[in-house]
Design an enzyme around this catalytic site. Structure first.
Site: not given
Lengths: 302, 302, 302
Positions: A180, A182, A197, A200, A248, A278-279
């Site tokens: 889904e 490229r 989806g 890349s 890194k 890590n959000s």
């Protein structure tokens, strides 16, 4: 590169100057052979053009380039196994229309004449490479939007290329796969992997990347993610994370503590890795991958 | 806006009510002129519809809108140089089919009749704008998937629009360019720049953005990146980074130390910048760009 | 699921073995009925195939699957309201060509014969699902690239699907909407929302996600963003941010101070939220959404 040689019997289209602009080879009309001698009385050569290529030599004509692209899509040679040097200079720019291929330089008159007569004509593409499906038929794959897979793509049995998927020439999947995202020129995806989806894979033709990217078995590139290193087996890249080779990466141990930091390129081809951002800290992190990708069998029984 | 005026001789299609739904203008049938007088005995007006437009006035009919879209794609006017106010209300919604254009409101009957007779019909699009390639032929560009470039796009010589590329009307590239991402309405990309796979340029039609975006010369928008400011020459945005105008950006000096922080909008149109996200701290950073984009010559010799 | 039952009169295409590979139902030939008795002398049954389905029972044949897909695209049932269990195994793989649908296993001969005779043939897709627009015509929507919307998609009145938009079967929009990103199978988008260019909604068919995603009213998914939770009304996700359900999110108060951190999944279906990534700390943050999405009326008056 292999050193196999091939003979094909092709049917082509010529431009107004008499030069071939494309050529079709049925699979039964391609044989692996080192014999370049052909019986001139053979009936087949009255109808078809005879073309020879070697995997270790670059193509020298439109016909040879087309035979090589067919070999890839017919799974007779794998990506990066046949010499395609100079193919951009050999292939002409063709307008692929509903009335057949037209030399791009002849399109203006072609449009004018047909519009004047009220004949509907649709131009699908103006490109050096046609769609795979207009030349090669594979009954064990699905290609939801045929305009997204170039002739010369290698699609393993059981591959599904969804609408947002894309596969360039000289690239592809070795077995079952969900595509889904490229797959750039030169990139190979191994069995049971899922290119999510909009994901890349960095190519080497544009944008300055020089490392040839690949994806191992049972990998998952999450939606809208990106890959700038060769990825080992059973790896996952979290949705939305673009992993460039220079990134890194914090390496986490089993307890979730940061042990060290490495450049992503040092993790090339290593298996069983999960990459995420890590959000809370914003750091790219890598830990052992516990949820290895499995394809949905319903979707791949073509 | 310029104040040029143009006369075109067009061939159109009408719906069942007799109104034009589209019109084709061959390049030789468009002239720059301030003369609105036409000889009524001229043979050409028996075959064609005569249409006049001025760059500084909005289009007032389907025919005028189509002539303006042709002027852009034929490179006679650049994006943002001709008045297109109200074009969405003027253009009808058209079903672009393999049997020609059909008013969208007439499609239901059209499908029913053709299906009943067993006549194959393919609907390519239901839209106010057709594909550029069905009206304008340019022999010095490549457009890998013609459905992704609207009539009214301006493509500079040597532009390649790959399968994932997209160019809206009234937007485009001024010279050689690699377009694998999306060029929104009103956005202009200068020479030798590369809009990477899936890269986004913020448009002003949807989503609330009000700043007109542009891309300078020799820029690279990395794959899956995004741009929310006008970008100066020789700038690069790292793959995967979406730079919105409100983003705060750390400015690094030659030693890699953070000197200050600025809003991205303050860096609009400034040259020689590299934007990236620090993969350990998560901060968006900006430093001097040392690897300026060069296009791959093999891909652009159309 | 509803328990409605439907009768349709269809026109189909068969493969060389005599099995249906697709079927077309005009809207006037579908009625809601619990009556399965049909008068055998009725003229209509000499021309059409009679097909019955119930929303609460899975399809058992190609004809039944096609009738269900039509019901969705004709807005007679909403996504997730009709049982589609097993549809991937029922539907054959079809080559959708300019000369009509062809069983994928018969494509090789079909190509060979047509190429040999010089008949132009274009293969648009090799897939189990055709394009919506080849079966259902809606005059109140725009679909810029018809290959991106599968039959079985549900498009609310006033929906625009741009070139980069995608709508799978059994998913869609309930009212006016701008779709420039991907709406995965099972995902529903409520009125007045904007799915930005390249935005991703996590599906449940591939990639391991098991939560059914939805988007509330007046939401904006920014370009290249992603969504892994059900989103409440009037929410915005910043361009470029992929919000997975496992992401930890800092919750900001009116003063911009971090009050606490929550998993994104805990914010499912909550209204009036703005999600963004702090461009200096790299943390995903959530605060009250003050700029609620409004659609551009010019673009949606179809």
């Amino acid at each position: 590169m292999t050193n196999k040689t091939w003979r094909g019997y092709g049917l082509g289209t010529k431009n107004n100057k008499g030069a071939y602009i494309e050529m079709y080879f049925a699979p039964e009309n391609i044989i692996e052979t080192s014999n370049v001698v052909v019986d001139p009385d053979d009936e087949i050569i009255k109808k078809f053009e005879i073309v020879f290529v070697s995997d270790d030599k670059p193509p020298e004509s439109v016909s040879e380039a087309y035979l090589k692209l067919h070999l890839l899509s017919l799974r007779k040679v794998k990506p990066n196994e046949t010499n395609l040097d100079g193919i951009f200079n050999i292939l002409p720019n063709v307008a692929w229309t509903s009335l057949g291929p037209v030399d791009a330089e002849e399109l203006s008159n072609f449009l004018y004449e047909n519009k004047g007569k009220g004949v509907p004509v649709k131009v699908f593409s103006i490109d050096k490479f046609p769609s795979l499906t207009d030349y090669v038929s594979l009954s064990d794959v699905r290609i939801a939007d045929a305009s997204r897979v170039r002739l010369g793509a290698y699609l393993g049995p059981g591959t599904t290329v969804m609408h947002e998927g894309f596969v360039n020439f000289n690239s592809g999947t070795l077995g079952e796969a969900m595509v889904e995202g490229r797959i750039s020129q030169g990139v190979i995806v191994a069995e049971n992997s899922d290119i999510g989806g909009g994901a890349s894979t960095m190519g080497t033709l544009s944008g300055g990347n020089e490392i040839k990217i690949s994806v191992g078995k049972n990998c998952l590139l999450g939606a809208n993610s990106g890959l700038g290193i060769p990825l080992g087996d059973r790896c996952t890249i979290e949705a939305g994370l673009y992993l460039t080779s220079g990134s890194k990466v914090e390496i986490l141990n089993e307890n979730g503590d940061v042990e060290t930091s490495l450049k992503a390129s040092e993790l090339a081809n290593k298996p069983d890795l999960l990459f995420l951002r890590n959000s809370l800290t914003g750091a790219i992190q890598c830990k052992k991958n516990k949820n290895v990708n499995k394809l949905n069998k319903d979707l791949h029984d073509n």
